[in-house]
Design an enzyme around this catalytic site. Structure first.
Site, short mmCIF file in Angstrom:
data_model
loop_
_atom_site.label_atom_id
_atom_site.label_comp_id
_atom_site.label_asym_id
_atom_site.label_seq_id
_atom_site.Cartn_x
_atom_site.Cartn_y
_atom_site.Cartn_z
N ASP A 152 0.88 -1.16 0.00
CA ASP A 152 0.00 0.00 0.00
C ASP A 152 0.92 1.22 0.00
O ASP A 152 2.12 1.13 0.32
CB ASP A 152 -0.95 0.01 1.21
C1 BGC Z 1 -4.96 3.38 -0.12
C2 BGC Z 1 -5.04 2.39 -1.25
C3 BGC Z 1 -4.85 3.11 -2.56
C4 BGC Z 1 -3.52 3.84 -2.55
C5 BGC Z 1 -3.23 4.60 -3.82
C6 BGC Z 1 -3.69 4.22 -0.19
O1 BGC Z 1 -3.74 5.24 0.75
O2 BGC Z 1 -5.00 2.71 1.12
O3 BGC Z 1 -6.27 1.73 -1.22
O4 BGC Z 1 -4.93 2.21 -3.63
O5 BGC Z 1 -3.54 4.76 -1.48
O6 BGC Z 1 -4.10 5.66 -3.99
#
Ligand code: BGC
Length: 752
Positions: free
Chosen positions: A227
């Protein structure tokens, strides 16, 4: 060059570099070897991809916003998430995106989790099936998916560091199966590890999770991506099975990888394996991206409308719905004009095509609109209230469009309560007092307390229905479509009833999952608690009759399957779709460490039925469907004996119950010593005969010793149940010891 040759040709620095992103949305290219970069973008219900030429990662192109996870799940239809996935796949490919950052399948442990609107369900079976559909859809268009957030990321509070403390059984039974099903059925190209820790270790460096379970047990073939910013110890992460760091740390962590290989802390072969896995996907993606894709925004908007119609849940209806032509209808609440249709955060889609009340106007409905309350805050204006109440009283039907303002639920934070804004609860109560035909339409990403539920005629929950919300709501309200959504989560009466009320969101450091496997309906059913609306619930304008439920055989062998069939008929006057649900209840009586859940969803099918039409619905069950996870053997386990197969319209509206005998032969290991209670030995078929013999001898001896009437036989039986050999020796002295120790040996032998 093939992947193997490329890995051999890469320098150490290039290999480390390939294990992290070039920027927010791209992997790195290695031009000298012809390795391209690929682009990844959010998200689960609409494409959020950065505009070409913009230097702001959050400046995204316009795109179609489909129903968010909460709504899509209410469709109870993997064929539908598949269609949504395919449309998203086409949009992604047409926009130069090779991996779409979805689906998001974390379990709704508490209704307070700010990100529940993105997730599917409190039930892992439902979430897994829907996710598999979504992944198959996207990937059928030559675009990869990421299933996220792996794992146990069930709250936003301190999500970057919180330690989710979960026992082994609960983890496997509740928090992992959605990922497991999706991996086994649909092989997502990538998996996103979550921010949080799981039982002490960050998910981004959790070897049991990323390698032992994901790859070795489930057979995952793609690569794991972090993530955004979730990496803690990069070297440990690579060794644990985290291949790609996103968005990359500007080289900070790449340098650590290079140093670790140079100083021998990381075997270069481990890095090579990670690069191989990443390149496998990059090359496949780049190849598929060569075929141009086209998508039709108008057609996708129409699909978004159709999906939203399939996802609306009619929670209550005493007859005010559907609305009828010629009725004088008052629309109240700013959500009529500004419906909430998606949530805040990384899934936020830049769309301009949201429909609202304009759909009613276009369809020639005669409605009067009064704002009543605002959509973005809790604000009460008495003059507006009076206008709304007067209009409601003068109308034949009052429809109140209510919901959670953006500021009440979003990625990044958890809710603190489960209430709608006070102004809304207040106005609904006042309108209901003057108008018996009051309808409430809800636009929320998760359950809210509905203190007025018994006072209104009808409640239609649209969840966050995407850009087609207006058209879909209009069709459902006016009976142009039959509501066929079902609740993918329990709506409790009040926050205090929820399973982890005392533990959510934890102390800021640790989230203790003390409710164990009792999540969602498993909890409310076990405690026989009243709920506002149960899991699987959803009404319709037509009716369904179930008959003729039967097995092909009522005995299942350990290596066998059983097919269950039931006939479902649309007994009403309108075309509709019933969601036939199948729950399994373990009636074996075998002891279960951590407790037995009353029932668990193990099958569901949505069937379209014309008025009067009937269809046979078939489910095939395997031993896994009867099983729970046993921490004693680190595997799924079904005790031999009786299981109820319950088929019905919702978890609390079961229409047919069949009894299945499971002829499994495997028994759990029993660890026996002098302190094992006799009750445990009596409950186990291996040890029961020896203990029964012993007890009958003891009883004969005791009957000579007097003491009758000392206590009732029931209590005596319970006392014996808890008695151990150790106690018997203590009471009986050397004679008892001489007699019992050989018996103990005999018992131990029986379970070897
Ligand atoms: C989120 C993800 C997301 C990523 C990119 C993160 O903060 O938890 O779900 O895909 O950001 O935007």
């Amino acid at each position: 060059m093939n992947v193997q040759e490329l890995v051999a040709a890469l320098t150490l620095e290039e290999k480390a570099g390939l294990c992290s992103g070039a920027d927010f949305w791209h992997t790195k290219a290695v031009a000298r070897l012809g390795i391209p970069a690929i682009k990844v973008s959010d998200g689960p219900h609409g494409l959020r991809t950065q505009k070409e030429g913009s230097d702001n990662p959050n400046d995204s192109i316009g795109a179609v916003c489909f129903p968010a996870g909460c709504a899509a799940a209410a469709s109870f239809d993997p064929a539908l998430t598949r269609r949504m996935g395919a449309a998203l796949g086409r949009e992604a490919r047409a926009s130069g995106v090779q991996v779409l950052l979805g689906p998001a399948v974390n379990i709704k442990r508490s209704p307070l989790c700010g990100r529940n609107f993105e997730y599917y369900s409190e039930d892992p079976y439902l979430a897994g099936e829907l996710a598999a559909g979504f992944i198959q859809g996207v990937q059928s268009e030559g675009v990869g998916t990421i299933i996220k957030h792996f794992a146990a990321n069930d709250q936003e509070t301190r999500r970057l560091s919180v330690n989710s403390r979960i026992d082994e059984r609960t983890l496997h039974e509740i928090y992992l199966p959605a990922f497991e099903t999706a991996v086994k059925k649909a092989q997502p190209w990538t998996v996103m590890c979550s921010y949080n820790r799981l039982n002490g270790d960050y998910a981004s460096e959790n070897k049991p999770l990323l390698t032992d379970i994901l790859r070795d047990d489930w057979g995952f073939e793609g690569f794991v991506m972090s993530d955004w910013g979730a990496v803690n110890d990069r070297v440990k992460g690579v060794a644990a099975g985290l291949e790609l760091e996103m968005p990359g740390s500007g080289g900070v962590n790449d340098r650590k990888l290079v140093a670790a290989v140079q100083n021998g802390t990381l075997d270069e072969a481990v890095l090579d394996k990670a690069v191989t896995r990443i390149l496998n996907i990059i090359l496949r993606a780049a190849d598929l991206a060569k075929t141009p894709a086209v998508f039709d925004r108008t057609a996708d908007h129409a699909l978004a409308v159709e999906l939203a119609k399939q996802s609306g849940v009619l929670l209550r209806n005493l007859g005010a719905l559907p609305l009828r032509k010629g009725q004088k209808v008052a629309y109240i609440g700013a959500f009529a004009d500004l419906p909430r249709y998606q949530g805040g955060g990384s899934s936020h889609v830049n769309t301009t095509a949201v429909s609202a009340m304009d759909a009613a106007i276009l369809n020639g409905r005669k409605v009067e609109y009064i704002e009543g309350f605002p959509a973005d805050r809790d604000q009460r204006d008495e003059a507006e209230f009076l206008r709304a109440v007067n209009a409601a009283e003068a109308a034949d039907v009052a429809v109140i469009f209510a919901g959670l303002p953006e500021s009440f639920e979003s990625e990044g934070g958890d809710r603190r309560h489960m209430r709608l804004p006070d102004c809304q609860n207040n106005l609904i109560a006042r309108v209901a007092a003057v108008q018996k035909n009051t309808v409430v339409v809800l636009h929320t990403g998760s359950p809210v307390e509905c203190p007025w539920a018994d006072d209104v005629s009808s409640v239609l929950c649209m969840y966050l229905a995407g850009e087609g919300v207006g058209e879909a709501t209009d069709a459902l309200l006016w009976g142009d479509a039959d509501p066929c959504g079902r609740l993918p989560e329990t709506w409790p009466l009040r926050l205090e009833d929820t399973p982890c009320y005392l533990d959510f969101p934890g102390d800021g450091v640790t989230a203790d999952y003390r409710e164990g496997v009792y999540v969602g309906y498993r909890w409310y059913d076990a405690r026989k608690m009243p709920v506002r609306w149960p899991f699987g619930h959803g009404l319709s304008y037509t009716g369904y009759v179930y008959r003729g439920a039967e097995f092909d055989t009522d005995e299942m062998a350990a290596d066998g399957t059983v097919t269950v069939r039931v006939t479902v008929k649309n007994s009403g006057a309108m075309q509709g779709a019933e969601v036939v649900q199948l729950y399994v209840a373990d009636m074996t009586g075998a002891p279960v460490a951590g407790g037995r859940v009353p029932q668990a969803l193990r099958g569901f099918q949505k069937v379209d039925l014309q008025p009067g039409e009937e269809k046979v619905v078939a489910f095939t069950l395997t031993p896994r469907d009867l099983s729970r996870y046993s921490a004693e053997i680190h595997d799924w386990y079904a005790a031999p004996g009786k299981y109820e197969i319950r088929i019905g319209h919702s978890s609390r509206d079961i229409r047919a119950v069949l009894t299945l005998h499971y002829a499994g032969t495997r028994l759990l290991p029993l660890h026996i010593d002098e302190t094992t209670p006799l009750g445990i030995l009596l409950a186990d078929p291996r040890t029961a005969p020896v203990v029964q013999r012993l007890l009958s001898e003891e009883a004969a001896a005791m009957s000579n010793g007097g003491g009758e009437g000392l206590m009732p036989p029931e209590a005596l039986a319970q006392m014996f149940d808890g008695l151990t050999m150790r106690n018997m020796i203590n009471f009986g002295g050397p004679e008892a010891e001489a007699k019992l120790l050989p018996v103990l040996e005999e018992i131990k032998k029986a379970v070897e």
